[in-house]
Design a protein around this motif. Structure first.
Motif, PDB file in Angstrom:
ATOM      1  N   ASN A  93       0.858  -1.178   0.000  1.00 40.47           N
ATOM      2  CA  ASN A  93       0.000   0.000   0.000  1.00 40.47           C
ATOM      3  C   ASN A  93       0.898   1.233   0.000  1.00 40.47           C
ATOM      4  O   ASN A  93       1.192   1.811   1.046  1.00 40.47           O
ATOM      5  CB  ASN A  93      -0.932  -0.002   1.216  1.00 40.47           C
ATOM      6  CG  ASN A  93      -2.015   1.064   1.123  1.00 40.47           C
ATOM      7  OD1 ASN A  93      -1.888   2.028   0.377  1.00 40.47           O
ATOM      8  ND2 ASN A  93      -3.087   0.890   1.882  1.00 40.47           N
ATOM      9  N   LEU A  95       0.315   4.123  -0.914  1.00 43.62           N
ATOM     10  CA  LEU A  95      -0.339   5.368  -0.500  1.00 43.62           C
ATOM     11  C   LEU A  95       0.009   5.688   0.948  1.00 43.62           C
ATOM     12  O   LEU A  95       0.303   6.841   1.285  1.00 43.62           O
ATOM     13  CB  LEU A  95      -1.851   5.246  -0.675  1.00 43.62           C
ATOM     14  CG  LEU A  95      -2.675   6.455  -0.188  1.00 43.62           C
ATOM     15  CD1 LEU A  95      -2.272   7.717  -0.942  1.00 43.62           C
ATOM     16  CD2 LEU A  95      -4.163   6.184  -0.331  1.00 43.62           C
ATOM     17  N   LYS A  96      -0.002   4.673   1.808  1.00 42.05           N
ATOM     18  CA  LYS A  96       0.367   4.900   3.205  1.00 42.05           C
ATOM     19  C   LYS A  96       1.833   5.316   3.326  1.00 42.05           C
ATOM     20  O   LYS A  96       2.180   6.162   4.155  1.00 42.05           O
ATOM     21  CB  LYS A  96       0.104   3.635   4.023  1.00 42.05           C
ATOM     22  CG  LYS A  96      -1.365   3.368   4.307  1.00 42.05           C
ATOM     23  CD  LYS A  96      -1.524   2.234   5.309  1.00 42.05           C
ATOM     24  CE  LYS A  96      -2.989   2.023   5.668  1.00 42.05           C
ATOM     25  NZ  LYS A  96      -3.167   0.985   6.707  1.00 42.05           N
ATOM     26  N   SER A  98       3.523   6.992   1.136  1.00 40.51           N
ATOM     27  CA  SER A  98       3.575   8.392   0.719  1.00 40.51           C
ATOM     28  C   SER A  98       3.053   9.327   1.806  1.00 40.51           C
ATOM     29  O   SER A  98       3.614  10.407   2.034  1.00 40.51           O
ATOM     30  CB  SER A  98       2.760   8.570  -0.570  1.00 40.51           C
ATOM     31  OG  SER A  98       2.724   9.923  -0.970  1.00 40.51           O
ATOM     32  N   ALA A 130      -6.337   0.973   1.096  1.00 41.38           N
ATOM     33  CA  ALA A 130      -6.846   2.095   0.307  1.00 41.38           C
ATOM     34  C   ALA A 130      -7.875   1.652  -0.729  1.00 41.38           C
ATOM     35  O   ALA A 130      -8.749   2.425  -1.098  1.00 41.38           O
ATOM     36  CB  ALA A 130      -5.682   2.813  -0.379  1.00 41.38           C
ATOM     37  N   TYR A 131      -7.798   0.433  -1.183  1.00 42.53           N
ATOM     38  CA  TYR A 131      -8.681  -0.023  -2.247  1.00 42.53           C
ATOM     39  C   TYR A 131      -9.429  -1.277  -1.803  1.00 42.53           C
ATOM     40  O   TYR A 131      -8.846  -2.190  -1.223  1.00 42.53           O
ATOM     41  CB  TYR A 131      -7.877  -0.318  -3.517  1.00 42.53           C
ATOM     42  CG  TYR A 131      -7.039   0.851  -3.971  1.00 42.53           C
ATOM     43  CD1 TYR A 131      -7.639   1.952  -4.574  1.00 42.53           C
ATOM     44  CD2 TYR A 131      -5.662   0.863  -3.772  1.00 42.53           C
ATOM     45  CE1 TYR A 131      -6.876   3.033  -4.982  1.00 42.53           C
ATOM     46  CE2 TYR A 131      -4.891   1.946  -4.171  1.00 42.53           C
ATOM     47  CZ  TYR A 131      -5.514   3.024  -4.777  1.00 42.53           C
ATOM     48  OH  TYR A 131      -4.759   4.092  -5.150  1.00 42.53           O
TER      49      TYR A 131
END
Length: 266
Positions: A93, A95-96, A98, A130-131
């Motif tokens: 993931n 996104l985490k 980032s 996230a998804y």
């Protein structure tokens, strides 16, 4: 001889920071490192982030040692602290990763108190993936079809490959949920994909068996693990680089063994 005691090295370090504050800084560093490591970040990025956060909050001497299964963080000085955190589960993931990088940059810029930083990191850690799985399956389906075209497959095989790739990834998620052994789930998924591809070709719904299998298994290929293994090795983290490389090899072996099992009886 002088009656004055010999000064102990690093005794004055962090002397102006209360012990409770040092403990909170330590927890913040460990939580940031844990989130990055659990969600696909490189080992050197984890260590660098932890040390930078500590330095931004006035910790002059800190040390971190990270492996794919654990973090060790230590602070020298008047308030000496050493903590170990065990990593038992890892996901992909970015996104985490980032989001933690963004918080780290705000901390380094002096724009974020440690209490607020720790709260934000806790929010990120508690955030679910996230998804949703339905989006992952859809992405795997589209990616499988695109990989087929990239490997010079026929457009007539696009829909069968997209269907097999999506169903294969759904099968992987289900098996991995009930049997938390990643390599076993990948082995069974490879068997399912190989058998589905053989049936598609047998009934005339597909033409090129090799290209169909290659496109369908690509969502399972450990690309991120291979990339991180190489980057860690280049950064000098031999233990992490070799262990991640071994994990990627086992995943590739599980996929290959599953496909070979099907083709043997085809």
């Amino acid at each position: 001889m002088s009656d004055n005691p010999i000064p102990i090295e690093n005794e004055s370090l962090n002397a102006g920071i209360p012990k409770s504050q040092v403990d909170l800084i330590t927890q913040t560093c460990l939580l940031a490192g844990k989130i990055i490591l659990q969600n696909g970040g490189e080992t050197y990025r984890v260590e660098d982030t932890m040390v930078r956060i500590a330095a931004a909050y006035g910790i002059e001497s800190s040390h971190s040692f990270v492996t794919p299964t654990g973090l060790i963080f230590a602070i020298d000085g008047a308030s000496h602290v050493t903590r170990l955190y065990r990593i038992s589960e890892r996901n992909n993931n970015l996104l985490k990763v980032s989001m933690v990088n963004d918080i780290s940059r705000r901390i380094s810029g002096g724009n974020l108190p440690v209490e607020e930083a720790f709260r934000l990191l806790e929010d990120i850690d508690r955030t679910p993936n996230a998804y949703r799985n339905v989006y992952k399956v859809l992405a795997a389906s589209i990616a499988s079809g695109c990989f087929l075209i990239m490997f010079q497959g026929s457009w007539t095989d696009f829909l069968p490959v997209a269907m097999i790739g999506g169903l294969g990834y759904l099968f992987f998620l289900i098996i991995h949920h009930f049997v938390p052994i990643k390599f076993f789930a990948e082995f069974l998924t490879a068997i399912m994909i190989g058998a589905s591809a053989s049936l598609v070709v047998h009934f005339g719904l597909g033409t090129d068996l090799d290209k169909i299998i290659i496109g369908s298994v690509m969502p399972l290929v450990p690309g991120l693990h291979i990339t991180n293994a190489v980057r860690d090795l280049m950064a000098g983290h031999l233990v992490s680089g070799l262990s991640k490389g071994a994990e990627a090899f086992l995943t590739a072996f599980a996929i290959g063994a599953g496909i070979a099992t099907v083709l043997t009886f085809n």
